[in-house]
Design a protein around this motif. Structure first.
Motif, short mmCIF file in Angstrom:
data_model
loop_
_atom_site.label_atom_id
_atom_site.label_comp_id
_atom_site.label_asym_id
_atom_site.label_seq_id
_atom_site.Cartn_x
_atom_site.Cartn_y
_atom_site.Cartn_z
N GLN A 59 -13.08 -0.32 6.69
CA GLN A 59 -13.34 0.78 5.75
C GLN A 59 -12.09 1.23 4.98
OE1 GLN A 59 -15.51 3.94 7.63
NE2 GLN A 59 -15.39 5.25 5.82
N THR A 60 -10.96 1.46 5.69
CA THR A 60 -9.78 1.97 4.99
C THR A 60 -9.08 0.90 4.14
OG1 THR A 60 -8.52 1.56 6.99
CG2 THR A 60 -9.20 3.84 6.58
N ALA A 61 -9.47 -0.38 4.34
CA ALA A 61 -8.86 -1.45 3.56
C ALA A 61 -9.61 -1.68 2.25
CB ALA A 61 -8.85 -2.75 4.37
N ARG A 62 -10.79 -1.08 2.13
CA ARG A 62 -11.65 -1.40 0.97
C ARG A 62 -11.28 -0.62 -0.28
NH1 ARG A 62 -17.56 -3.30 2.33
NH2 ARG A 62 -17.15 -4.20 4.37
N PHE A 63 -11.32 -1.34 -1.41
CA PHE A 63 -11.03 -0.69 -2.69
C PHE A 63 -12.01 0.44 -2.95
CE2 PHE A 63 -9.55 -5.18 -3.62
CZ PHE A 63 -8.22 -4.88 -3.40
N SER A 64 -13.28 0.22 -2.55
CA SER A 64 -14.29 1.26 -2.82
C SER A 64 -13.96 2.55 -2.06
CB SER A 64 -15.67 0.75 -2.44
OG SER A 64 -15.69 0.40 -1.07
N THR A 65 -13.17 2.46 -0.99
CA THR A 65 -12.80 3.67 -0.25
C THR A 65 -11.69 4.43 -0.97
OG1 THR A 65 -13.25 2.48 1.80
CG2 THR A 65 -11.99 4.52 2.00
N PHE A 66 -10.71 3.67 -1.50
CA PHE A 66 -9.52 4.39 -1.97
C PHE A 66 -9.29 4.37 -3.48
CE2 PHE A 66 -7.72 0.31 -0.25
CZ PHE A 66 -7.17 -0.20 -1.41
N LEU A 67 -10.14 3.68 -4.24
CA LEU A 67 -9.97 3.75 -5.70
C LEU A 67 -10.88 4.84 -6.25
CD1 LEU A 67 -9.54 0.05 -6.83
CD2 LEU A 67 -7.83 1.78 -6.28
N VAL A 68 -10.27 5.89 -6.75
CA VAL A 68 -11.05 7.02 -7.23
C VAL A 68 -10.76 7.25 -8.72
CG1 VAL A 68 -11.16 8.15 -4.99
CG2 VAL A 68 -9.24 8.60 -6.50
N GLY A 69 -11.61 7.99 -9.39
CA GLY A 69 -11.51 8.20 -10.84
C GLY A 69 -10.27 8.99 -11.24
N PRO A 70 -9.97 8.97 -12.57
CA PRO A 70 -8.76 9.63 -13.06
C PRO A 70 -8.71 11.12 -12.74
CG PRO A 70 -10.08 8.71 -14.88
CD PRO A 70 -10.70 8.26 -13.61
N SER A 71 -9.86 11.80 -12.75
CA SER A 71 -9.82 13.25 -12.52
C SER A 71 -9.35 13.54 -11.08
CB SER A 71 -11.18 13.89 -12.79
OG SER A 71 -12.15 13.23 -12.02
N ALA A 72 -9.75 12.69 -10.14
CA ALA A 72 -9.31 12.90 -8.75
C ALA A 72 -7.80 12.65 -8.62
CB ALA A 72 -10.07 11.97 -7.81
N VAL A 73 -7.30 11.66 -9.39
CA VAL A 73 -5.86 11.38 -9.33
C VAL A 73 -5.10 12.56 -9.93
CG1 VAL A 73 -4.03 9.80 -10.07
CG2 VAL A 73 -6.28 8.89 -9.51
N VAL A 74 -5.59 13.07 -11.10
CA VAL A 74 -4.91 14.19 -11.74
C VAL A 74 -4.94 15.42 -10.82
CG1 VAL A 74 -5.02 15.79 -13.70
CG2 VAL A 74 -5.35 13.34 -14.08
N ALA A 75 -6.08 15.67 -10.21
CA ALA A 75 -6.19 16.83 -9.30
C ALA A 75 -5.19 16.67 -8.15
CB ALA A 75 -7.61 16.93 -8.76
N TYR A 76 -5.06 15.46 -7.65
CA TYR A 76 -4.12 15.22 -6.55
C TYR A 76 -2.68 15.46 -7.02
CZ TYR A 76 -1.32 12.87 -3.05
OH TYR A 76 -0.36 12.58 -2.12
N LEU A 77 -2.39 14.97 -8.25
CA LEU A 77 -1.03 15.13 -8.79
C LEU A 77 -0.68 16.60 -9.03
CD1 LEU A 77 -0.72 12.16 -11.29
CD2 LEU A 77 0.60 12.55 -9.21
N LYS A 78 -1.72 17.39 -9.33
CA LYS A 78 -1.47 18.81 -9.57
C LYS A 78 -1.30 19.59 -8.27
CE LYS A 78 -3.63 19.47 -14.08
NZ LYS A 78 -4.93 19.76 -14.71
N GLY A 79 -1.23 18.85 -7.18
CA GLY A 79 -0.95 19.52 -5.92
C GLY A 79 -2.15 19.69 -5.02
N GLY A 80 -3.26 19.01 -5.40
CA GLY A 80 -4.46 19.09 -4.56
C GLY A 80 -4.21 18.47 -3.19
#
Ligand code: HEM
Ligand code: HEM
Length: 215
Positions: A59-80
């Motif tokens: 599960q943790t090796a799968r792209f479908s588990t850890f590739l998320v859309g741009p909004s999730a990346v931006v939210a994470y970068l903003k300190g989420g």
């Protein structure tokens, strides 16, 4: 039950990368192209196996588990906060980029000759583009060095500044605080994938026509 966060296949392939890439650097600079190409093939196999594992692995090796859309990346970068188990939204994309850049380095090498003693196995198919492949091999190597540096800085930041036990988990599979959500896939499946890729690469390299000799 605390399952491993990173299965054996992910960890073995991961630690092989710095070792083999260091060798590629050294052998490339020294002009030891026979060794350079053998270890280069092994890197192509390792990375291609990891990419397949991203579709059929744990599960943790799968792209479908850890590739998320741009909004999730931006939210994470903003300190989420990231509360999942494996790669965080940014680390997930970094994984794909690193794997692809190593793969491109290996594949471009197949088309390169050193203009003196050594010819990559696919230089004949490279034809007039051979010079371009050589430039690509050189340029991509610089890109890879920059990415590896960023990777090490990012890992160091999480490990020592944010005090997350990243390195321990990548070494041993899990730590007290970081473990996987489900039972990992069997390592022999990854081995079977690797063997198939070895076979395909062997066929490609041996069946490809030789470049004509000019001497
Ligand atoms: C220099 C060559 C290296 C390359 C090309 C590389 C590449 C990668 C890749 C592709 C991943 C994703 C793993 C996966 O899902 O398969 C990863 C993760 C990781 N790497 Fe490296 N790595 C390198 C060196 C290192 C070194 C020297 C360390 C330790 C200091 C390290 C520590 C880690 C850790 C801790 C993770 C897991 C990150 C997380 O928990 O999300 N890497 N690396
Ligand atoms: C991920 C795998 C690889 C890495 C990291 C890598 C890295 C390097 C580096 C650092 C150089 C020296 C660059 C320079 O200073 O110009 C080089 C040159 C070279 N590599 Fe690779 N290489 C890889 C795969 C391969 C493969 C698979 C082959 C052939 C089968 C290959 C064939 C060559 C040749 C022929 C040169 C000399 C090019 C020239 O003289 O212009 N490489 N490589």
């Amino acid at each position: 039950m605390h399952w491993p966060l990173w299965d054996r296949a992910v960890r073995t392939i991961h630690w092989y990368l710095p070792l083999a890439i260091a060798f590629m650097w050294w052998s490339g600079e020294k002009g030891l192209y026979q060794w350079h190409s053998w270890v280069g093939y092994s890197l192509i196999v390792a990375v291609a196996t990891r990419i397949f594992w991203g579709f059929i692995g744990s599960q943790t090796a799968r792209f479908s588990t850890f590739l998320v859309g741009p909004s999730a990346v931006v939210a994470y970068l903003k300190g989420g906060q990231f509360l999942g188990a494996g790669h965080n939204p940014l680390g997930g994309w970094a994984t794909v980029v690193l794997l692809l850049v190593v793969l491109l380095q290996g594949l471009s090498g197949l088309f390169v000759s050193d203009d003196v003693m050594f010819e990559g196995p696919l230089t004949f198919w490279g034809g007039d583009w051979s010079g371009l492949f050589a430039q690509w091999h050189e340029f991509n190597w610089m890109v890879l060095q920059v990415l590896m540096l960023i990777h090490l800085l990012a890992v160091g930041y999480h490990q020592w500044y944010r005090k997350e036990s990243l390195i321990g988990a990548m070494l041993w599979g899990k730590t007290e605080r970081r473990f996987g959500p489900s039972k990992p896939k069997n390592t022999s499946l990854a081995l079977a994938v690797a063997l198939i890729i070895v076979g395909l690469l062997f066929l490609l390299v041996t069946l490809a026509p030789q470049a004509p000799s000019y001497y």
